[in-house]
Motif scaffolding. Structure first.
Motif, PDB file in Angstrom:
ATOM      1  N   LEU A 180       0.894  -1.211  -0.050  1.00  0.00           N
ATOM      2  CA  LEU A 180       0.107  -0.170  -0.053  1.00  0.00           C
ATOM      3  C   LEU A 180       0.914   1.305   0.042  1.00  0.00           C
ATOM      4  CD1 LEU A 180      -2.393  -1.157   2.872  1.00  0.00           C
ATOM      5  CD2 LEU A 180      -2.764  -1.446   0.410  1.00  0.00           C
ATOM      6  N   THR A 181       0.677   2.263  -1.007  1.00  0.00           N
ATOM      7  CA  THR A 181       1.558   3.394  -0.945  1.00  0.00           C
ATOM      8  C   THR A 181       0.419   4.460  -1.057  1.00  0.00           C
ATOM      9  OG1 THR A 181       3.101   1.996  -2.292  1.00  0.00           O
ATOM     10  CG2 THR A 181       3.090   4.492  -2.195  1.00  0.00           C
ATOM     11  N   SER A 182       0.761   5.592  -0.153  1.00  0.00           N
ATOM     12  CA  SER A 182      -0.033   6.812  -0.170  1.00  0.00           C
ATOM     13  C   SER A 182       0.948   7.702   0.748  1.00  0.00           C
ATOM     14  CB  SER A 182      -1.436   6.640  -0.103  1.00  0.00           C
ATOM     15  OG  SER A 182      -1.610   6.326   1.557  1.00  0.00           O
ATOM     16  N   GLY A 183       0.425   9.110   0.701  1.00  0.00           N
ATOM     17  CA  GLY A 183       1.134   9.717   1.581  1.00  0.00           C
ATOM     18  C   GLY A 183       2.429   9.847   1.871  1.00  0.00           C
ATOM     19  N   GLY A 184       3.346   9.322   0.638  1.00  0.00           N
ATOM     20  CA  GLY A 184       4.514   9.420   0.666  1.00  0.00           C
ATOM     21  C   GLY A 184       5.212   8.168   1.694  1.00  0.00           C
ATOM     22  N   VAL A 185       4.093   7.220   1.795  1.00  0.00           N
ATOM     23  CA  VAL A 185       4.474   6.173   2.740  1.00  0.00           C
ATOM     24  C   VAL A 185       4.278   5.141   2.000  1.00  0.00           C
ATOM     25  CG1 VAL A 185       4.064   5.045   4.844  1.00  0.00           C
ATOM     26  CG2 VAL A 185       4.034   7.467   4.901  1.00  0.00           C
ATOM     27  N   SER A 186       5.051   4.026   2.043  1.00  0.00           N
ATOM     28  CA  SER A 186       4.842   2.529   1.580  1.00  0.00           C
ATOM     29  C   SER A 186       4.762   1.430   2.652  1.00  0.00           C
ATOM     30  CB  SER A 186       5.796   2.134   0.221  1.00  0.00           C
ATOM     31  OG  SER A 186       5.532   0.893  -0.118  1.00  0.00           O
ATOM     32  N   ARG A 187       3.629   0.783   2.552  1.00  0.00           N
ATOM     33  CA  ARG A 187       3.715  -0.401   3.872  1.00  0.00           C
ATOM     34  C   ARG A 187       3.281  -1.761   3.145  1.00  0.00           C
ATOM     35  NH1 ARG A 187       5.975   2.391   6.544  1.00  0.00           N
ATOM     36  NH2 ARG A 187       5.567   3.406   8.836  1.00  0.00           N
ATOM     37  N   SER A 188       3.892  -2.722   3.683  1.00  0.00           N
ATOM     38  CA  SER A 188       3.780  -3.877   3.338  1.00  0.00           C
ATOM     39  C   SER A 188       2.690  -4.638   4.174  1.00  0.00           C
ATOM     40  CB  SER A 188       5.081  -4.838   3.056  1.00  0.00           C
ATOM     41  OG  SER A 188       4.758  -6.230   2.833  1.00  0.00           O
ATOM     42  N   VAL A 189       1.665  -5.410   3.803  1.00  0.00           N
ATOM     43  CA  VAL A 189       0.743  -5.959   4.752  1.00  0.00           C
ATOM     44  C   VAL A 189       0.684  -7.683   4.316  1.00  0.00           C
ATOM     45  CG1 VAL A 189      -1.473  -6.111   5.868  1.00  0.00           C
ATOM     46  CG2 VAL A 189      -0.279  -3.803   5.363  1.00  0.00           C
ATOM     47  N   VAL A 190       0.612  -8.422   5.309  1.00  0.00           N
ATOM     48  CA  VAL A 190       0.242  -9.735   4.843  1.00  0.00           C
ATOM     49  C   VAL A 190      -1.229 -10.201   5.738  1.00  0.00           C
ATOM     50  CG1 VAL A 190       0.629 -12.257   5.170  1.00  0.00           C
ATOM     51  CG2 VAL A 190       2.107 -10.722   4.464  1.00  0.00           C
ATOM     52  N   VAL A 191      -2.355 -10.503   4.978  1.00  0.00           N
ATOM     53  CA  VAL A 191      -3.379 -11.037   5.599  1.00  0.00           C
ATOM     54  C   VAL A 191      -3.510 -12.515   5.633  1.00  0.00           C
ATOM     55  CG1 VAL A 191      -5.880 -10.893   5.536  1.00  0.00           C
ATOM     56  CG2 VAL A 191      -4.586  -8.849   4.978  1.00  0.00           C
ATOM     57  N   SER A 192      -3.441 -13.092   6.395  1.00  0.00           N
ATOM     58  CA  SER A 192      -3.404 -14.766   6.415  1.00  0.00           C
ATOM     59  C   SER A 192      -4.320 -15.608   5.790  1.00  0.00           C
ATOM     60  CB  SER A 192      -3.083 -15.138   8.091  1.00  0.00           C
ATOM     61  OG  SER A 192      -4.294 -15.294   8.638  1.00  0.00           O
ATOM     62  N   GLY A 193      -5.707 -14.765   6.067  1.00  0.00           N
ATOM     63  CA  GLY A 193      -6.845 -15.494   5.589  1.00  0.00           C
ATOM     64  C   GLY A 193      -6.765 -16.710   6.675  1.00  0.00           C
ATOM     65  N   ASP A 194      -7.468 -17.889   6.381  1.00  0.00           N
ATOM     66  CA  ASP A 194      -7.452 -18.974   7.262  1.00  0.00           C
ATOM     67  C   ASP A 194      -6.215 -19.946   7.102  1.00  0.00           C
ATOM     68  OD1 ASP A 194     -10.032 -18.104   8.384  1.00  0.00           O
ATOM     69  OD2 ASP A 194     -10.940 -19.805   7.934  1.00  0.00           O
ATOM     70  N   MET A 195      -5.591 -20.137   7.888  1.00  0.00           N
ATOM     71  CA  MET A 195      -4.179 -20.889   7.730  1.00  0.00           C
ATOM     72  C   MET A 195      -4.492 -22.349   7.735  1.00  0.00           C
ATOM     73  SD  MET A 195      -2.063 -18.868   6.774  1.00  0.00           S
ATOM     74  CE  MET A 195      -0.904 -19.983   6.598  1.00  0.00           C
ATOM     75  N   GLY A 196      -4.025 -23.127   6.637  1.00  0.00           N
ATOM     76  CA  GLY A 196      -4.079 -24.446   6.636  1.00  0.00           C
ATOM     77  C   GLY A 196      -3.150 -25.234   7.657  1.00  0.00           C
ATOM     78  N   ARG A 197      -3.092 -26.604   7.495  1.00  0.00           N
ATOM     79  CA  ARG A 197      -2.163 -27.462   8.215  1.00  0.00           C
ATOM     80  C   ARG A 197      -1.175 -28.125   7.486  1.00  0.00           C
ATOM     81  NH1 ARG A 197      -5.006 -31.193  11.829  1.00  0.00           N
ATOM     82  NH2 ARG A 197      -3.272 -30.624  13.311  1.00  0.00           N
ATOM     83  N   PRO A 198      -0.071 -28.329   8.150  1.00  0.00           N
ATOM     84  CA  PRO A 198       1.011 -29.143   7.276  1.00  0.00           C
ATOM     85  C   PRO A 198       0.398 -30.389   7.242  1.00  0.00           C
ATOM     86  CG  PRO A 198       2.061 -27.863   9.088  1.00  0.00           C
ATOM     87  CD  PRO A 198       0.489 -27.733   9.222  1.00  0.00           C
TER      88      PRO A 198
END
Length: 468
Positions: A180-198
């Motif tokens: 996400l980039t705005s206001g001179g700032v860039s941020r990286s975001v991760v949304v896991s959703g529902d995580m599965g299992r090994p």
């Protein structure tokens, strides 16, 4: 004249906070708003009523929706947005697109049928009872899907880039990596959703988490761990025990993925002689449609599928598999003529054909009901798991005399240890938000990340708006 202020990126928590349903996370970057997940609230009446409120965001400002997977609590509100005039793109992995078409169509059909039954039976508080959305709304919704492969970076709005990674929860499930980039700032975001299992029996494990500034981590099992070995032994024991007393086993199961996983495990138990070779009925139009998608993915060697399954003729067939398609076939299974296993949706017993099976089988002590996945507060499956002596179905109370057993072996959601292992597979984020969990689970996982790893871990408030 209005002066537009270019503010830093932000997120608003519109659902999936303090509950495992209704996930909706609204990200803002300048003039762009992107919604990650668009789920229905389920369970408690107070939550379900929220589905009927006006959309909690300005539909006209929304540029795109990102789906992590096709379960109803993550995609079921899409048709409401469309009913309110939204016509933007919906980005998801290919498996999610295929399954979400099925899930949404089934949801609309059930809503329409339930409204009709309520009107005919007179047990609704509303006159007339109406569906939240209908099949026409779903038809318009599925035209908006835009499938993506994991690992492909795509600009989906001004100042917003998206990349999916494999989550291993259900076919097509993904974690979403946003820049996400705005206001001179860039941020990286991760949304896991529902995580599965090994240990998922059909899908490969989740891919490691990428580096990010902010992490939104699900916490369905934030304070619990799974004991698969013990649970499988209990499953086999209950099937043997029920068959010996002439009863049948009813398994309320999520139509998407849970049914496939159960079938694979039942086939293995039959091969090893751990359970008798009983008829197995799959009674859910949505489950059967989902099963076709999984078989197609297996036949085409989709990269999410465990390669060893391709060595089997049909890993989803325990030996005497019957796919029930008509209402008449379903009704005959309400009182099975011989011991059998019935798998029917919905998994939380909130609707669908499983209600008719519960209505017929719960009053008879020879039968067994197996609760095999997460049951949200306020659902019939949760009340059964907690020992309810009667359950209200179709406007009347049904006594619970069948044996009810909770078997946690088939959860597609990562447990506390697995969530922590995935979250810490990448560098520490600036802040981690615990979402999609009941309050105790979210708080427990936040405490663990804070105490054991020194992370800034926060349980956000419903409706809270924060800069990222």
């Amino acid at each position: 004249m209005t002066i537009q202020v270019d503010t830093p990126p932000a997120v608003t928590f519109l659902g999936g906070v303090g509950t495992v349903t209704g996930s909706k996370f609204l990200f803002t970057a300048g003039d762009s708003q992107v919604l990650v997940d668009c789920g229905l609230f389920q369970g408690l009446a107070s939550l379900r009523r929220r589905n009927w409120r006006p959309p909690p965001m300005n539909v006209d400002r929304l540029k795109a929706v990102v789906l992590t997977h096709a379960h109803l609590d993550h995609c079921g509100y899409l048709a409401v947005l469309v009913r309110n005039g939204w016509r933007g793109p919906i980005y998801a992995m290919h498996g999610t697109v295929e399954l979400a078409r099925i899930v949404l169509a089934d949801s609309a059909q059930l809503m329409m049928e339930d409204a009709g039954l309520a009107n005919a039976g007179g047990w609704s508080k509303h006159h007339p009872a109406l569906p939240l959305y209908d099949t026409d709304d779903v038809g318009r919704t599925v035209q908006l899907f835009r499938p993506l492969d994991h690992g492909v970076n795509r600009r989906i709005a001004d100042g917003v880039e998206l990349e999916f990674g494999r989550a291993g929860h259900i076919l097509g499930s993904a974690w979403a990596h946003l820049t996400l980039t705005s206001g001179g700032v860039s941020r990286s975001v991760v949304v896991s959703g529902d995580m599965g299992r090994p240990a998922h029996r059909v899908l490969l494990p989740p891919q490691p988490r990428p580096d990010c500034d902010v992490l939104l981590l699900e916490s369905t099992y934030g304070q619990r761990t799974h004991d698969d070995g013990q649970a499988i032994e209990l499953l086999a024991e209950m099937i043997r025990k029920t068959a010996q007393r002439g009863g049948s086993v009813l398994i309320p199961a999520f139509a998407v993925d849970r049914t496939e996983v159960i079938l694979v495990e039942l086939a293995r138990l039959v091969r090893e002689g751990a359970i008798p070779d009983l008829p197995v009925y799959v009674d859910s139009p949505m489950a059967l449609a989902s099963l076709r998608v999984y078989r197609q993915a297996l036949a085409k060697s989709w990269p999410e599928i465990r390669p060893e399954l391709s060595e089997m003729d049909d890993p989803f067939d325990p030996g005497h598999l019957a796919e029930l398609r008509t209402a008449g076939e379903s009704m005959r299974v309400n009182r099975p003529s011989r011991p059998s296993i019935v798998i029917s949706a919905s998994g939380m017993a909130t609707g669908g054909r499983v209600l008719h099976h519960l209505e017929a089988m719960l009053p008879r002590s020879k039968h067994t009901v197996l609760i095999v996945g997460y049951a949200a507060a306020g659902t019939r499956a949760r009340r059964l798991a907690e020992g309810a002596r009667e359950i209200k179905i179709h406007g009347r109370y049904v006594p619970v005399k069948a044996e009810v057993v909770v078997v946690d072996a088939f959860s597609a959601d990562a447990d506390s240890d697995e969530l922590v292992a995935w979250a810490t597979s990448g560098p520490e984020p600036l802040v981690t938000y615990l979402v999609h969990g009941e309050p105790e689970g979210s708080a427990a996982l936040a405490e663990r990340l804070s105490v054991e790893y020194g992370w800034c871990a926060v349980v956000p408030r419903d409706g809270e708006h924060v800069l990222v």
